[in-house]
Design a protein around this motif. Structure first.
Motif, short mmCIF file in Angstrom:
data_model
loop_
_atom_site.label_atom_id
_atom_site.label_comp_id
_atom_site.label_asym_id
_atom_site.label_seq_id
_atom_site.Cartn_x
_atom_site.Cartn_y
_atom_site.Cartn_z
N TYR A 10 -39.67 36.72 15.11
CA TYR A 10 -38.56 36.83 16.07
C TYR A 10 -37.80 35.51 16.18
O TYR A 10 -36.57 35.48 16.13
CB TYR A 10 -39.12 37.26 17.44
CG TYR A 10 -38.08 37.38 18.51
CD1 TYR A 10 -37.16 38.41 18.49
CD2 TYR A 10 -38.03 36.47 19.56
CE1 TYR A 10 -36.20 38.53 19.49
CE2 TYR A 10 -37.08 36.58 20.56
CZ TYR A 10 -36.17 37.61 20.51
OH TYR A 10 -35.23 37.71 21.49
N VAL A 11 -38.52 34.40 16.30
CA VAL A 11 -37.88 33.08 16.38
C VAL A 11 -37.17 32.76 15.07
O VAL A 11 -36.10 32.14 15.06
CB VAL A 11 -38.92 32.00 16.77
CG1 VAL A 11 -38.32 30.62 16.73
CG2 VAL A 11 -39.50 32.29 18.15
N HIS A 12 -37.76 33.19 13.95
CA HIS A 12 -37.13 32.98 12.64
C HIS A 12 -35.78 33.70 12.59
O HIS A 12 -34.79 33.15 12.10
CB HIS A 12 -38.07 33.52 11.56
CG HIS A 12 -37.69 33.17 10.16
ND1 HIS A 12 -37.76 31.89 9.67
CD2 HIS A 12 -37.24 33.93 9.14
CE1 HIS A 12 -37.37 31.89 8.41
NE2 HIS A 12 -37.04 33.12 8.07
N GLY A 15 -33.22 31.78 14.55
CA GLY A 15 -32.70 30.67 13.74
C GLY A 15 -31.64 31.14 12.76
O GLY A 15 -30.61 30.49 12.57
N PHE A 16 -31.90 32.29 12.11
CA PHE A 16 -30.91 32.86 11.19
C PHE A 16 -29.61 33.18 11.93
O PHE A 16 -28.52 32.89 11.44
CB PHE A 16 -31.48 34.12 10.54
CG PHE A 16 -30.49 34.88 9.72
CD1 PHE A 16 -30.13 34.44 8.46
CD2 PHE A 16 -29.91 36.04 10.20
CE1 PHE A 16 -29.21 35.14 7.70
CE2 PHE A 16 -29.00 36.75 9.46
CZ PHE A 16 -28.63 36.29 8.20
N ALA A 17 -29.74 33.76 13.12
CA ALA A 17 -28.55 34.11 13.91
C ALA A 17 -27.78 32.86 14.31
O ALA A 17 -26.53 32.85 14.28
CB ALA A 17 -28.96 34.91 15.14
N LEU A 18 -28.48 31.80 14.69
CA LEU A 18 -27.80 30.55 15.05
C LEU A 18 -27.05 29.98 13.85
O LEU A 18 -25.89 29.56 13.97
CB LEU A 18 -28.81 29.52 15.55
CG LEU A 18 -29.32 29.67 16.97
CD1 LEU A 18 -30.49 28.74 17.21
CD2 LEU A 18 -28.20 29.39 17.95
N TRP A 40 -29.50 23.40 14.29
CA TRP A 40 -30.72 23.92 14.92
C TRP A 40 -31.19 25.20 14.24
O TRP A 40 -32.40 25.43 14.10
CB TRP A 40 -30.50 24.14 16.41
CG TRP A 40 -30.63 22.86 17.17
CD1 TRP A 40 -29.62 22.13 17.70
CD2 TRP A 40 -31.83 22.16 17.45
NE1 TRP A 40 -30.13 21.00 18.30
CE2 TRP A 40 -31.49 20.99 18.16
CE3 TRP A 40 -33.17 22.39 17.15
CZ2 TRP A 40 -32.43 20.08 18.59
CZ3 TRP A 40 -34.11 21.47 17.57
CH2 TRP A 40 -33.74 20.34 18.28
N GLY A 41 -30.27 26.03 13.82
CA GLY A 41 -30.66 27.25 13.11
C GLY A 41 -31.39 26.95 11.82
O GLY A 41 -32.40 27.59 11.51
N SER A 42 -30.91 25.95 11.07
CA SER A 42 -31.58 25.61 9.81
C SER A 42 -32.96 25.00 10.07
O SER A 42 -33.91 25.28 9.33
CB SER A 42 -30.71 24.66 8.98
OG SER A 42 -30.59 23.41 9.61
#
Length: 113
Positions: A10-12, A15-18, A40-42
């Motif tokens: 879910y957190v991954h 990060g993709f969405a960010l 921050w996403g990367s």
């Protein structure tokens, strides 16, 4: 253990969405630069991706080639974002390559079984 894996996944995805959302915002604004959401996403994608690659106890582990491919893509994305974060304007090709690699990374996750 399964709950931890689901939380990491879910957190991954966050990060993709960010990363992708930050890139879309910059592209629509017309000023191609690396914003904090992309950075921050990367970072989140790389950290949680490494955590998700830990061997599972139920034997349902992804192929090592898939893990290496995703790791190389995530490192490339992070390096491209990290070293361009302080520039006022990023080259169009560099910016689109970052977005493209992000989409390829997601495609590897979805389509490679």
């Amino acid at each position: 253990m399964e709950a931890l894996r689901l939380i990491l996944r879910y957190v991954h995805l966050i990060g993709f969405a960010l990363l992708l959302g930050g890139a879309v915002v910059q592209y629509i604004s017309g000023k191609l630069r690396i914003n904090p959401a992309m950075l921050w996403g990367s970072v989140i994608m790389l950290a949680t991706g490494i955590s998700l690659s830990a061997p599972l106890r139920d034997g349902d582990e992804p192929a090592p080639a898939k893990l290496v491919t995703k790791l190389v893509l995530a490192i490339l994305i992070f390096v491209m974002v990290f070293f361009s974060r302080k520039r006022d304007v990023v080259n169009r090709g560099h910016f689109l390559a970052t977005v493209g690699l992000t989409l390829v990374n997601a495609a590897v996750a979805v389509f490679w079984r």
